[in-house]
Design an enzyme around this catalytic site. Structure first.
Site, PDB file in Angstrom:
ATOM      1  N   ALA A 156      27.310  15.131   4.952  1.00 31.44           N
ATOM      2  CA  ALA A 156      28.452  16.051   4.949  1.00 31.44           C
ATOM      3  C   ALA A 156      28.138  17.240   4.059  1.00 31.44           C
ATOM      4  O   ALA A 156      27.031  17.361   3.516  1.00 31.44           O
ATOM      5  CB  ALA A 156      29.707  15.324   4.471  1.00 31.44           C
ATOM      6  N   LEU A 158      29.281  18.065   1.119  1.00 35.92           N
ATOM      7  CA  LEU A 158      29.205  17.802  -0.310  1.00 35.92           C
ATOM      8  C   LEU A 158      28.331  16.608  -0.664  1.00 35.92           C
ATOM      9  O   LEU A 158      27.860  16.503  -1.796  1.00 35.92           O
ATOM     10  CB  LEU A 158      30.602  17.585  -0.885  1.00 35.92           C
ATOM     11  CG  LEU A 158      31.628  18.698  -0.665  1.00 35.92           C
ATOM     12  CD1 LEU A 158      32.937  18.352  -1.366  1.00 35.92           C
ATOM     13  CD2 LEU A 158      31.102  20.039  -1.144  1.00 35.92           C
ATOM     14  N   ALA A 159      28.124  15.708   0.289  1.00 37.26           N
ATOM     15  CA  ALA A 159      27.405  14.475  -0.038  1.00 37.26           C
ATOM     16  C   ALA A 159      26.796  13.868   1.218  1.00 37.26           C
ATOM     17  O   ALA A 159      27.062  14.320   2.344  1.00 37.26           O
ATOM     18  CB  ALA A 159      28.355  13.474  -0.696  1.00 37.26           C
ATOM     19  N   VAL A 161      25.425   9.723   2.757  1.00 35.36           N
ATOM     20  CA  VAL A 161      25.592   8.291   2.544  1.00 35.36           C
ATOM     21  C   VAL A 161      24.354   7.546   3.039  1.00 35.36           C
ATOM     22  O   VAL A 161      23.849   7.833   4.131  1.00 35.36           O
ATOM     23  CB  VAL A 161      26.852   7.763   3.264  1.00 35.36           C
ATOM     24  CG1 VAL A 161      26.985   6.256   3.090  1.00 35.36           C
ATOM     25  CG2 VAL A 161      28.098   8.465   2.736  1.00 35.36           C
ATOM     26  N   LYS A 183      27.020   6.629  -1.716  1.00 28.96           N
ATOM     27  CA  LYS A 183      27.378   8.029  -1.500  1.00 28.96           C
ATOM     28  C   LYS A 183      26.752   8.868  -2.603  1.00 28.96           C
ATOM     29  O   LYS A 183      26.944   8.601  -3.796  1.00 28.96           O
ATOM     30  CB  LYS A 183      28.899   8.193  -1.504  1.00 28.96           C
ATOM     31  CG  LYS A 183      29.365   9.612  -1.186  1.00 28.96           C
ATOM     32  CD  LYS A 183      30.882   9.667  -1.053  1.00 28.96           C
ATOM     33  CE  LYS A 183      31.363  11.070  -0.707  1.00 28.96           C
ATOM     34  NZ  LYS A 183      32.826  11.139  -0.547  1.00 28.96           N
ATOM     35  N   ASP A 318      41.962  14.891   4.361  1.00 27.63           N
ATOM     36  CA  ASP A 318      40.772  15.285   5.117  1.00 27.63           C
ATOM     37  C   ASP A 318      40.427  14.235   6.179  1.00 27.63           C
ATOM     38  O   ASP A 318      39.305  13.721   6.221  1.00 27.63           O
ATOM     39  CB  ASP A 318      39.597  15.467   4.160  1.00 27.63           C
ATOM     40  CG  ASP A 318      38.480  16.315   4.764  1.00 27.63           C
ATOM     41  OD1 ASP A 318      38.733  16.997   5.776  1.00 27.63           O
ATOM     42  OD2 ASP A 318      37.353  16.295   4.234  1.00 27.63           O
TER      43      ASP A 318
END
Length: 543
Positions: A156, A158-159, A161, A183, A318
């Site tokens: 994503a 921002l991060a 997994v 994450k 979200d």
């Protein structure tokens, strides 16, 4: 023109020193990269502004030619911005994801182009991940995990997994020796988050100066408020624990399919949690394979988020398809559903005040029941606007005719989509004014509405309407209104003692609530059974 030897030596030395500093000095390298990022953002912004200025100032042979030119400009500009956002990554991708959800404001060329940002982001390299673990955990990846899959399950803005297996120290009480999901925040965000936000704010300020009617400077303010919370995984873990507690009674009493992955531990930029295997909520083929009814999934998602919004006042903001999974029920005997609804990414929540929560419930109840006076009253209380028809359309994603005729459950036609798009442009200033007045919590509720609506339409693709969705939502709104009314009237009775007038109002409110709730419950059950009978008839016809 002659160039002195000293000048050549000076330029060469400066370049050499700069190269050495760039390669060896982290602060110098980050400063240069920050300048490059600002330059890229500025150039894309200038190019788009110039394109719009030239397009809008042009002369055309007919209104149709002008509209075609504007549409082409929308697409070119969206493509330019998409390239810039993907090149810059991080905060900018998050910005594009917000844009993709603004279907009530922006032309479809923009929202459809930005939609790819919900899924496609560049991953962090294995070496950067190793460095991050050493910096934040004081241990290497190999010291913490027995197995670590370096190919991320998902990436994503921002991060990302990863799937891993914790080292087994002889006890599984804390998940040791079990498969987990890890994450990991993109490390580059620490270097550029602040400068990127400052750049976004600066660009918005410039646009506001050039175009005074531009009313979206709140956009940068909202991101500046939300991002620090999203970038703190300890805060995210606390959110997950709280929403799990809010639904604990529903889980015990088999009233919900909601599942929150168990958090094992969390650092600011790394979080280790229970690994859950499943599919995105919009994967219809997966549901068909596991005999999961998409409409039941849609209704359960409506129940879950209606409870969050109208009863708990604590809302996951979200819920795009990448953040919601579905799987066959892990404990079928403990659930009335044959599936689990798995909610991920708990970084962005909003807590609603009781006043806002109940006013918002009354507003939606008025919208669902086509009560124009109620819509007018609570649009002012929730949004501070008297342009209540436009506000209702922004909330529902429907034009006023559908709201006024109590036809929210019908599928949106191409003609309605076109009217909404044209209306967004025609009433641009009014929309901007409404958004500029809204509390930040309501802005995020608008975004949440849009994301939920997209999922609902995808899950109900085979259905001719989504009436049951609004019935479920209306039931929860009605309960929220009744609970608020009951508390208020009981407080009055406590202050003044027994009063026939107040007691009578309490009884009438209860009867009104029960009548509406029973009616909505009956309709929901009727709709479910009618759908099942329709499927059985269709199956028999094919035999």
């Amino acid at each position: 023109m002659s160039v002195s030897f000293a000048s050549v030596v000076g330029v060469t030395a400066t370049g050499t020193i700069g190269t050495i500093l760039y390669q060896t000095n982290d602060q110098f390298r980050q400063a240069i990269q920050a300048l490059e990022r600002c330059g890229t953002a500025g150039l894309v912004g200038a190019r788009v502004a110039l394109d719009y200025r030239q397009t809008l100032a042009g002369s055309y042979g007919s209104p149709e030619e002008r509209e075609a030119a504007k549409s082409a400009c929308h697409q070119r500009s969206a493509d330019h911005v998409l390239w810039g956002l993907q090149k810059l990554g991080g905060v900018y991708v998050k910005l594009g994801q917000h844009v993709s959800a603004m279907v009530y404001i922006l032309p479809p060329e923009w929202t459809s182009t930005m939609a790819v940002l919900q899924d496609k982001c560049d991953p962090t390299s294995p070496q950067d991940i190793k460095n991050l673990f050493l910096a934040d955990c004081g241990q290497s990846v190999d010291q913490i995990f027995d197995t670590f899959d370096w190919v991320p399950l998902g990436v994503a803005s921002l991060a990302q997994v990863h799937r891993a297996k914790l080292r087994d120290s002889g006890s599984n009480s804390s998940g040791l020796g079990e498969w987990v999901a890890v994450k990991i925040q993109h490390p580059s965000l620490d270097n550029f988050c602040r400068i990127d936000m400052d750049t976004v704010s600066f660009i918005f300020d410039i646009v506001k100066t050039v175009f005074p009617e531009f009313g979206f400077e709140w956009f940068a303010e909202e991101m500046r408020e939300s991002l620090p919370k999203e970038l703190d995984f300890v805060h995210e873990a606390a959110n997950a624990h709280k929403v799990e507690a809010n639904f604990s009674d529903d889980r015990i009493n088999r009233r919900t399919a909601l599942t929150i992955p168990k958090i094992l531990w969390a650092k600011r930029r790394i979080m280790c949690m229970e690994f859950i295997d499943g599919a995105r909520i919009d994967d219809l083929a997966y549901m068909e394979h596991h005999n999961i009814d998409p409409r039941e999934v849609s209704l359960e998602m409506t129940r879950v988020f209606s409870k969050m919004i109208f009863l708990d006042g604590y809302v996951h903001c979200d819920p795009h398809p990448g953040n919601v999974m579905v799987r066959p029920a892990k404990n079928p005997k403990r659930s009335k559903y044959n599936f689990d609804l798995v909610l991920l990414d708990h970084g962005l929540y909003r807590t609603l005040t009781d006043e806002l929560r109940t006013d918002y419930a009354r507003l939606w109840k008025s919208i669902i029941t086509s009560d124009e006076d109620g819509i007018k009253k609570y649009s002012m209380r929730v949004g501070g606007t008297d342009v209540y028809r436009l506000f209702a359309s922004m909330l529902t994603g429907r034009d006023w005719d559908a709201i006024d005729s109590a036809d929210l459950g019908s599928s949106r036609s191409e003609a309605e989509f076109k009217r909404l798009s044209e209306g967004a442009i025609e009433f641009f200033v009014d929309v901007a004014d409404i958004l500029g007045r809204l509390p930040r919590s309501v802005l995020l509720l608008l975004k949440t509405n849009d994301l939920l609506r997209v999922v609902d339409e995808q899950l109900n693709r085979a259905a001719s309407d989504q009436k049951t969705t609004y019935v479920v939502m209306g039931t929860v709104c009605t309960r929220a209104v009744w609970l608020d009314t009951k508390q208020r009237l009981r407080e009055q009775l406590a202050m003044v003692g027994f009063d026939f007038k107040v007691f009578g109002e309490l009884v009438r409110s209860w009867l009104s609530f029960q009548t509406l709730e029973w009616g909505l419950w009956f309709y929901e059950k009727y709709a479910v059974w009618a759908e099942r009978i329709s499927k059985l008839k269709a199956a028999r016809l094919t035999l």
